[in-house]
Design a protein around this motif. Structure first.
Motif, PDB file in Angstrom:
ATOM      1  N   ALA A 161      -0.191   0.841  -4.942  1.00  0.00           N
ATOM      2  CA  ALA A 161      -1.071   1.376  -4.179  1.00  0.00           C
ATOM      3  C   ALA A 161      -1.485   0.636  -3.718  1.00  0.00           C
ATOM      4  N   ARG A 162      -1.665  -0.752  -4.119  1.00  0.00           N
ATOM      5  CA  ARG A 162      -2.160  -2.447  -2.757  1.00  0.00           C
ATOM      6  C   ARG A 162      -1.664  -1.859  -2.108  1.00  0.00           C
ATOM      7  N   GLY A 163      -1.726  -2.632  -1.151  1.00  0.00           N
ATOM      8  CA  GLY A 163      -1.797  -3.359   0.103  1.00  0.00           C
ATOM      9  C   GLY A 163      -1.439  -4.960  -0.333  1.00  0.00           C
ATOM     10  N   ARG A 184       7.087   2.263   1.202  1.00  0.00           N
ATOM     11  CA  ARG A 184       7.123   3.723   1.256  1.00  0.00           C
ATOM     12  C   ARG A 184       6.974   4.715   0.864  1.00  0.00           C
ATOM     13  N   VAL A 185       5.755   4.298  -0.817  1.00  0.00           N
ATOM     14  CA  VAL A 185       5.311   5.406  -1.770  1.00  0.00           C
ATOM     15  C   VAL A 185       3.966   5.247  -1.255  1.00  0.00           C
ATOM     16  N   ASP A 214      -7.489   2.793   1.429  1.00  0.00           N
ATOM     17  CA  ASP A 214      -6.565   3.361   1.763  1.00  0.00           C
ATOM     18  C   ASP A 214      -5.764   4.800   0.628  1.00  0.00           C
ATOM     19  N   THR A 215      -6.290   5.041  -0.347  1.00  0.00           N
ATOM     20  CA  THR A 215      -5.551   5.478  -1.453  1.00  0.00           C
ATOM     21  C   THR A 215      -6.959   6.631  -1.660  1.00  0.00           C
ATOM     22  N   GLU A 216      -6.824   7.921  -2.191  1.00  0.00           N
ATOM     23  CA  GLU A 216      -7.642   8.278  -2.375  1.00  0.00           C
ATOM     24  C   GLU A 216      -7.028   8.930  -4.053  1.00  0.00           C
TER      25      GLU A 216
END
Length: 447
Positions: A161-163, A184-185, A214-216
């Protein structure tokens, strides 16, 4: 003068060397490692974005720079390398601190489909382990399933999930950074077969998932409610109670509509990986329920979760070492307070510490008292061991047999090369990812 070989330079090996030189003012210790780099899982298992834990390398460095400790990297012990019997000829005592070298399998149909990996393989890839193949883990993946609810499962979930903005300052190898940046995950499912109160992750690790940009994080309140410990958390140990509180907060929070979504699932047991066009396309789970005895039972109800990437994180396991006894039931070497046992009898001069001694349990700090116990046994045996005649400096003997270890200066040359690579990429230190580049850098110190 007592000469000891310590096999493995991770926390267990370093703590063993440290305990030896602290308790015996004359002992000489050689720390041998199969890899040209020291620090074991601290270098190759701790997530790149966990800088505080990775800083433990500085403590281990102090041990390996001690005047009576030498580091010999790139030395294979066992098949194709130095036999255990030869080590006993070169040293008064040998302490094996080799960890648990493989991962547990699920044992279900479809586990070997392309796109299905162990979390260990994924961690090795983004940590630049030289044995890691340049796999394309994220190829075509939109949804991922992580099977397991321990800290390693949380680590790989977080890394997915990291950018790129958060990963670029780390020492992650460039190829892995590029791949993760292009990922694209957007859906990640972290799934456990039991309830929230029995999950193995620590609260600090768990909370990090909720702080990702940007993650929930979503949790199903009905799955939480199946757990007796969730309904009455007052009887839980403090660590589990804190976990339940964090999960409860996520379950009660409204959806944010963030670009990425992590779903933490409970009471689901994997029974099959389903294929789609020759690759993994989904995981079939059976719904479980508490059995009243701390375990779970199957309910006969099933759910399929789409996934083009599946990472299993269900524990590590020790592997047999050629020349040493092994208990396949526990994945450990039989021992008595660290002394190796052969057919129930103490084997003079052979010892174990760390995961190969006690199994893959505890945190990094657990290795310290474990190592101290083994060293206490070894030093009690020392008066008998030192009467053995040795052929001289083991390094001379190893070189005569065609083995050229990477010494500490070679490791420092690798560190310089990784700093130079990072600077050339506009980043900090960036790890060299393969044997050729590591050994080339190590040998440069001799030129």
């Amino acid at each position: 003068m007592l000469r000891v070989a310590v096999i493995g330079s991770g926390p267990s090996g370093c703590y063993t060397a440290q305990s030896l030189v602290q308790q015996d003012s004359e002992v000489l210790v050689d720390v041998l490692d199969r890899l040209p780099c020291p620090y074991g899982l601290v270098r190759y298992g701790v997530a790149p974005d966990h800088e505080k834990i990775k800083s433990l390398q500085n403590n281990l460095r102090t041990v390996l720079e001690h005047e009576r400790v030498r580091f010999f990297g790139g030395v294979q012990v066992g098949p194709g390398g130095v036999p255990a019997t030869r080590l006993r000829e070169l040293y008064h005592a040998v302490v094996y601190c080799v960890g648990a070298a493989t991962d547990r399998r699920l044992g279900i149909p479809g586990e070997d489909l392309p796109g299905s990996w162990s979390a260990t393989e994924f961690v090795s890839w983004y940590s630049a382990h030289p044995d890691s193949a340049p796999e394309r883990f994220l190829l075509g993946a939109r949804s991922a399933v992580v099977i397991g609810v321990g800290n390693v499962a949380v680590d790989v979930t977080r890394m997915l999930a990291r950018g790129p903005a958060e990963l670029s300052p780390t020492d992650m190898p460039q190829a892995a950074l590029t791949s993760l940046a292009a990922s694209r995950v957007t859906q990640i499912h972290m799934v456990g077969r039991r309830g929230a109160s029995q999950a193995r992750f620590t609260t600090k690790e768990l909370r990090e998932l909720g702080a990702l940009p940007d993650t929930e994080v979503a949790v199903d309140p009905e799955e939480l409610a199946l757990d007796p410990g969730y309904l009455d958390p007052s009887g839980l140990p403090a660590a589990q109670r804190r976990n339940v509180e964090v999960l409860r907060g996520w379950a009660e929070a409204p959806a944010k509509g963030a670009p990425r979504r992590i779903r933490v699932r409970f009471f689901l047991r994997p029974v099959e990986l389903l294929a789609d066009a020759g690759r993994v396309g989904a995981v079939r789970f059976e719904r479980t329920a508490p059995d009243g005895r701390g375990g779970v039972r199957g309910t006969g109800r099933f759910e399929d979760i789409e996934a083009q990437l599946v990472l299993r994180s269900v524990g590590y396991r020790g592997v047999p070492l050629e020349g040493l006894p092994f208990d396949p039931a526990t994945g450990t070497v039989p021992h008595q307070a660290g002394r190796v046992l052969r057919d129930g009898v103490i084997s003079p001069g052979e010892y174990v510490a760390g995961w190969i001694k006690r199994g893959p349990t505890g945190v990094i700090g657990t290795n310290r008292p474990c190592a101290k116990e083994t060293v206490t046994s070894l030093l009690e045996d020392a008066p008998v061991l030192v009467h053995e005649e040795l052929p001289g400096d083991p390094l001379t003997a190893l070189r005569a047999e065609g083995i050229e270890p990477v010494e500490w200066a070679g490791w420092q040359a690798i560190e310089r090369a990784e700093a130079e690579l990072g600077a050339s990429l506009g980043r900090g230190v960036v790890k060299l990812p393969d044997w050729e580049s590591l050994l080339s850098a190590a040998r440069s110190d001799a030129s």
